[in-house]
Design an enzyme around this catalytic site. Sequence first.
Site, mmCIF file in Angstrom:
data_model
loop_
_atom_site.group_PDB
_atom_site.id
_atom_site.type_symbol
_atom_site.label_atom_id
_atom_site.label_comp_id
_atom_site.label_asym_id
_atom_site.label_seq_id
_atom_site.Cartn_x
_atom_site.Cartn_y
_atom_site.Cartn_z
ATOM 1 N N LYS A 102 -2.165 -1.492 -3.786
ATOM 2 C CA LYS A 102 -3.041 -0.334 -3.720
ATOM 3 C C LYS A 102 -2.241 0.942 -3.857
ATOM 4 C CE LYS A 102 -6.065 1.881 -0.408
ATOM 5 N NZ LYS A 102 -6.542 1.900 0.946
ATOM 6 N N LYS A 134 0.864 -1.187 0.000
ATOM 7 C CA LYS A 134 0.000 0.000 0.000
ATOM 8 C C LYS A 134 0.893 1.227 0.000
ATOM 9 C CE LYS A 134 -3.532 2.462 2.600
ATOM 10 N NZ LYS A 134 -4.527 2.399 3.681
HETATM 11 C C1 PBG Z 1 -7.068 3.754 5.754
HETATM 12 C C2 PBG Z 1 -7.531 3.435 4.379
HETATM 13 C C3 PBG Z 1 -7.425 4.317 3.317
HETATM 14 C C4 PBG Z 1 -8.021 3.698 2.234
HETATM 15 C C5 PBG Z 1 -8.473 2.443 2.649
HETATM 16 N N1 PBG Z 1 -8.145 2.301 3.981
HETATM 17 C C6 PBG Z 1 -6.900 5.684 3.264
HETATM 18 C C7 PBG Z 1 -5.562 5.973 3.805
HETATM 19 O O1 PBG Z 1 -4.703 5.097 3.931
HETATM 20 O O2 PBG Z 1 -5.345 7.139 4.124
HETATM 21 C C8 PBG Z 1 -8.134 4.336 0.887
HETATM 22 C C9 PBG Z 1 -9.177 3.816 -0.020
HETATM 23 C C10 PBG Z 1 -9.493 4.712 -1.142
HETATM 24 O O3 PBG Z 1 -8.907 5.790 -1.373
HETATM 25 O O4 PBG Z 1 -10.414 4.341 -1.876
HETATM 26 N N2 PBG Z 1 -6.617 2.752 6.556
#
Ligand code: PBG
Length: 310
Positions: free
Chosen positions: A234, A181
């Site tokens: 991601k 991520k």
């Molecule tokens: C936070 C989380 C995020 C997303 C999923 N879980 C945002 C972040 O890490 O700030 C993002 C999902 C998206 O943008 O569709 N744990």
Amino acid sequence: MRSLVAETVLTPSDFIAPLFIIEGTGIKEEISSMQNYYRMSIDTTVAEVKELWHLGIKSVLLFIKCKDELKDNKGTEALNPDGLMQRSIKAIKDACPGMVVMTDVALDPFSTYGHDGIVEGNQIVNDPTVEVLAQMSVSHALAGADIVAPSDMMDGRIRAIRDALESSGFTNTGIMAYSAKYASCFYGPFRDALDSAPGFGDKKTYQMDYSNRREAIKETLMDIEEGADIVMVKPAMAYLDIIREVRNVVQVPVSAYHVSGEYAMIKAATKMGWLDENKAILESLTSIKRAGADLIATYFAKAAAELLAM
Ligand code: PBG
């Protein structure tokens, strides 16, 4: 002829539909930066889940919007057996038992700081956070979650979650690890949806640097070693190379998260009349699958399932 020889074919069961849940009844409010996507109360969510099921979608990924007064620095509300997440899981499993319910595991929606972990000074402290994430996962499993999805990027959390699930008797609960991520600007609209933007700093101390490719493999292999059942890359479209690279080295299912900013871009260009929305949806999702994703979390899950049914 083309369809006879197509190498990549999308089906609704490839999709994971993310859902944003809020307190209340009869609520369906549009997220301003995610046109045509909504925060819904539990009852409205349940009705939506039944529609998704009839379209052939087999899994949903739950996020909740926590009330400000319940936020703190320890994720207390995340562990509440009667919390919004726990009630949502039960309601969905009662109404649609076949739907695979995945739950977000991270502290940001519950954090006064909007960070995925516990904050001390100006640091996000890894090990104390991992303990809470493990308890949170057990709490979701107890409520009926099929798969917990830690999105926090703390180190060592997959093993801690696996151990906690095993020792609590949840040997059948799966883990979908957000393994690669990246610290990405494409999460902006999601943070509007949950009002979870970081109050200070950014998430670069725990999420990955988008300059790095080898590190994604290292993180992913570590998560598998620790007990992940599904690994995730991601965002998706700016990271197709990473999806392919991960697909080539692992034996577990790979998921990709087509994130909020990627959704918003297509929606905005469509609204301006600059893109054909339906074509953009199918081309985007097919590319993500072609890159190697077995599963795709996408805000276009319902729209794409409808298009595929036509
Ligand atoms: C936070 C989380 C995020 C997303 C999923 N879980 C945002 C972040 O890490 O700030 C993002 C999902 C998206 O943008 O569709 N744990």
